[in-house]
Design a protein around this motif. Sequence first.
Motif, PDB file in Angstrom:
ATOM      1  N   ASP A 131       0.824  -1.205   0.250  1.00 32.14           N
ATOM      2  CA  ASP A 131       0.018  -0.057   0.148  1.00 32.14           C
ATOM      3  C   ASP A 131       1.188   1.134  -0.260  1.00 32.14           C
ATOM      4  O   ASP A 131       0.280   2.597  -0.477  1.00 32.14           O
ATOM      5  CB  ASP A 131      -1.071   0.059   1.402  1.00 32.14           C
ATOM      6  CG  ASP A 131      -2.097  -1.085   1.159  1.00 32.14           C
ATOM      7  OD1 ASP A 131      -2.236  -1.689  -0.355  1.00 32.14           O
ATOM      8  OD2 ASP A 131      -2.964  -1.445   1.990  1.00 32.14           O
ATOM      9  N   ASP A 166       1.776   1.849  -3.536  1.00 35.59           N
ATOM     10  CA  ASP A 166       1.409   2.313  -4.547  1.00 35.59           C
ATOM     11  C   ASP A 166       2.122   1.770  -5.660  1.00 35.59           C
ATOM     12  O   ASP A 166       1.891   2.978  -6.455  1.00 35.59           O
ATOM     13  CB  ASP A 166       1.001   3.891  -4.231  1.00 35.59           C
ATOM     14  CG  ASP A 166      -0.201   4.023  -5.343  1.00 35.59           C
ATOM     15  OD1 ASP A 166      -1.049   3.341  -5.243  1.00 35.59           O
ATOM     16  OD2 ASP A 166      -0.213   4.988  -5.354  1.00 35.59           O
ATOM     17  N   THR A 173       0.064   0.489  -8.189  1.00 33.50           N
ATOM     18  CA  THR A 173      -0.899   0.636  -9.427  1.00 33.50           C
ATOM     19  C   THR A 173      -1.333   2.512  -9.519  1.00 33.50           C
ATOM     20  O   THR A 173      -2.285   2.350  -9.704  1.00 33.50           O
ATOM     21  CB  THR A 173      -1.967  -0.538  -9.146  1.00 33.50           C
ATOM     22  OG1 THR A 173      -2.641   0.096  -8.097  1.00 33.50           O
ATOM     23  CG2 THR A 173      -1.879  -1.625  -9.358  1.00 33.50           C
ATOM     24  N   PHE A 174      -0.375   2.865  -8.349  1.00 32.34           N
ATOM     25  CA  PHE A 174      -0.858   4.424  -8.799  1.00 32.34           C
ATOM     26  C   PHE A 174      -2.051   4.988  -8.342  1.00 32.34           C
ATOM     27  O   PHE A 174      -2.846   5.619  -8.673  1.00 32.34           O
ATOM     28  CB  PHE A 174      -0.209   5.667 -10.312  1.00 32.34           C
ATOM     29  CG  PHE A 174       1.153   5.311 -10.285  1.00 32.34           C
ATOM     30  CD1 PHE A 174       2.346   6.022 -10.437  1.00 32.34           C
ATOM     31  CD2 PHE A 174       1.380   4.209 -11.398  1.00 32.34           C
ATOM     32  CE1 PHE A 174       3.507   5.648 -10.028  1.00 32.34           C
ATOM     33  CE2 PHE A 174       2.810   3.600 -10.994  1.00 32.34           C
ATOM     34  CZ  PHE A 174       3.575   4.718 -10.778  1.00 32.34           C
ATOM     35  N   GLY A 175      -2.785   4.430  -6.948  1.00 36.07           N
ATOM     36  CA  GLY A 175      -3.929   4.470  -6.714  1.00 36.07           C
ATOM     37  C   GLY A 175      -5.293   3.935  -7.531  1.00 36.07           C
ATOM     38  O   GLY A 175      -5.598   4.469  -6.517  1.00 36.07           O
ATOM     39  N   GLN A 176      -4.809   2.766  -8.067  1.00 39.48           N
ATOM     40  CA  GLN A 176      -6.103   2.878  -8.687  1.00 39.48           C
ATOM     41  C   GLN A 176      -6.091   0.489  -8.191  1.00 39.48           C
ATOM     42  O   GLN A 176      -5.303   0.636  -7.460  1.00 39.48           O
ATOM     43  CB  GLN A 176      -5.275   1.463 -10.373  1.00 39.48           C
ATOM     44  CG  GLN A 176      -5.823   3.468 -10.886  1.00 39.48           C
ATOM     45  CD  GLN A 176      -6.548   4.049 -11.016  1.00 39.48           C
ATOM     46  OE1 GLN A 176      -7.629   3.648 -11.724  1.00 39.48           O
ATOM     47  NE2 GLN A 176      -6.910   5.549 -10.748  1.00 39.48           N
TER      48      GLN A 176
END
Length: 154
Positions: free
Chosen positions: A64, A67, A69-72
Amino acid sequence: MKVKNIEEIRALCERIAAPLSLRIADVEFKNGKNPALTVFIDKDGGVDLDDCEAFHNAISDPLDELDPTFGQPYTLNVSSPGADRPFKTQEDFMRHMGKKVEVKLYASVRGKKFFEGVLTGYTGEKVSIKTDDGASFEFDMKNVVKVNEYIDFS
C-alpha cells in the motif's frame, strides 16, 4: 493501467519474504477487467496455505505504501509456484543441481523434444543433464522451452 516497475515490486517482496524464510519465485501483474498482482513464494520443503497467508499479511501494508498501481485498485494474490514451475533464475538452477529435472525443447535433439535427467550444469546460455542410461546432453537455452523439477508420480 500504469504499474510501477516489476523489479521494484519484487525487491520489496524479497525484503519482506526473507525474515519469513521464504523466497520470491516470481512476481506477475495482469492488467484487464480485474487487475491482479500475484506473488509466487517458495521455500525448501514447499509452501503451504499458512505461508501464503503469513506473507500476504506481511506484504499488504508495505505494498500500500509503495502504491504499485498509482492509486488504482488491484487484487493481491499470494501463491505457491507449483511443483512443475519452470526454472527462471540462476538460483533455481543452482538449487536443483544434482537433482532430476525435465527439459522440454523447441526443436528436437536426436529425435526428441523432451528429456529427463540429473542436472549437471548451467551457465545461463547452456544447461546440461545426464540421463538414467548415462548419456550426457548439453542444450542451448535458446532451444529450451522450459526446465523444471522432475515429479515422480509412482
